[in-house]
Design an enzyme around this catalytic site. Structure first.
Site, PDB file in Angstrom:
ATOM      1  N   ASP A  60      -4.406   6.569  10.334  1.00 51.20           N
ATOM      2  CA  ASP A  60      -4.027   5.212  10.752  1.00 51.20           C
ATOM      3  C   ASP A  60      -2.598   5.149  11.276  1.00 51.20           C
ATOM      4  O   ASP A  60      -2.181   4.145  11.856  1.00 51.20           O
ATOM      5  CB  ASP A  60      -4.222   4.208   9.613  1.00 51.20           C
ATOM      6  CG  ASP A  60      -3.380   4.527   8.372  1.00 51.20           C
ATOM      7  OD1 ASP A  60      -2.405   5.287   8.477  1.00 51.20           O
ATOM      8  OD2 ASP A  60      -3.709   4.005   7.298  1.00 51.20           O
TER       9      ASP A  60
ATOM     10  N   ASN B 108       4.166  -5.509   5.807  1.00 50.18           N
ATOM     11  CA  ASN B 108       2.987  -6.244   6.270  1.00 50.18           C
ATOM     12  C   ASN B 108       3.368  -7.564   6.921  1.00 50.18           C
ATOM     13  O   ASN B 108       2.669  -8.041   7.818  1.00 50.18           O
ATOM     14  CB  ASN B 108       2.024  -6.493   5.100  1.00 50.18           C
ATOM     15  CG  ASN B 108       1.312  -5.219   4.678  1.00 50.18           C
ATOM     16  OD1 ASN B 108       0.912  -4.413   5.504  1.00 50.18           O
ATOM     17  ND2 ASN B 108       1.175  -5.016   3.375  1.00 50.18           N
TER      18      ASN B 108
ATOM     19  N   SER C 266       0.809  -1.223   0.000  1.00 52.58           N
ATOM     20  CA  SER C 266       0.000   0.000   0.000  1.00 52.58           C
ATOM     21  C   SER C 266       0.842   1.273   0.000  1.00 52.58           C
ATOM     22  O   SER C 266       0.383   2.327  -0.440  1.00 52.58           O
ATOM     23  CB  SER C 266      -0.941   0.000   1.204  1.00 52.58           C
ATOM     24  OG  SER C 266      -0.215  -0.153   2.415  1.00 52.58           O
TER      25      SER C 266
ATOM     26  N   GLY D 237      -2.018  -4.332   1.356  1.00 50.93           N
ATOM     27  CA  GLY D 237      -2.060  -5.564   2.133  1.00 50.93           C
ATOM     28  C   GLY D 237      -1.085  -6.632   1.677  1.00 50.93           C
ATOM     29  O   GLY D 237      -1.038  -7.721   2.262  1.00 50.93           O
TER      30      GLY D 237
END
Length: 229
Positions: free
Chosen positions: A204, A121, A56, A93
């Site tokens: 986030d 990730n 991402s 992701g």
């Protein structure tokens, strides 16, 4: 009768000549257009490719892709008049295992430069570090097996100590180790100056804002510039 015949013959000659000129003009126009199209296709095929392959962060999560660091790279290259096409192979992701499995789709054309940005990730999910390293090595090997002349840059990553300090410290060492083993260029830390700064990240706390991506671009550009000179 002879006069009428001569007049008719004259007009026939004029009409035929006009048709020949008209057809010749259209043929010339068609030929010129075909040549122009061929030149455009040739110029397009001669463009060298820069493939950003990541998650991402590469995809530009939460912002316009043109404002993410791959888009900023293309804009800068265009402003310099260099003939390179940037491909954004980012997928939100994505893990190193996922990247390894989908890599073939992006290797149909030879990249001049391959920028690998994966692993973050893996770290956030606590994936076994040996698995992450193996997958990064596998991605580099697959690129080199198909395109030995492709230049490769590995973007180093760090993670917060959510999985414990030992895991975090060991994760950080993966990238220098892979870069050394495979003799590829290493960007020590992709998010240098951005990670942990709330003003440069989305709510986030993980994904950079447009301002954050500008800083990331500033981090990667010297490595890109050196590779394409």
């Amino acid at each position: 009768m002879k006069i009428h015949f001569q007049i008719a013959s004259f007009f026939t000659l004029v009409v035929v000549s006009f048709l020949l000129v008209s057809c010749g003009g259209k043929s010339s126009e068609t030929t010129n257009q075909t040549n122009a199209d061929s030149t455009a296709v040739s110029q397009k095929s001669e463009q060298k490719l820069i493939l950003f392959f990541g998650n991402s962060l590469t995809a530009g999560y939460g912002i316009d892709p043109e404002d993410a660091f791959p888009g900023l790279t293309q804009a800068t290259i265009d402003s310099l008049g260099k003939d390179y096409k940037v491909i954004n192979g980012g997928l939100s992701g994505e893990t190193t295992a996922g990247g390894l499995s989908r890599l073939d789709w992006f290797l149909e054309e030879e990249p001049y430069l391959f920028v690998l940005e994966l692993g973050g990730n893996d770290g956030l999910r606590g994936i076994q570090l040996s698995e992450t390293k193996k997958n990064l090595l596998g991605i580099i090997d697959k690129v080199r097996e198909k395109y030995p002349n492709t230049k490769i840059i590995l973007a180093g990553m760090q993670i917060p100590p959510n999985m414990g300090q030992e895991y975090t410290d060991e994760f950080k060492t993966i990238y220098p180790a892979v870069a050394k083993e495979k003799n590829v260029t290493l960007i020590p830390f992709l998010l240098d100056g951005v990670a942990g700064n709330p003003d440069l990240n989305l709510p986030d706390g993980i994904h950079p804002t447009e301002a954050g991506h500008k800083i990331v671009f500033g981090t990667i550009w010297p490595f890109i510039e050196q590779a394409i000179q």
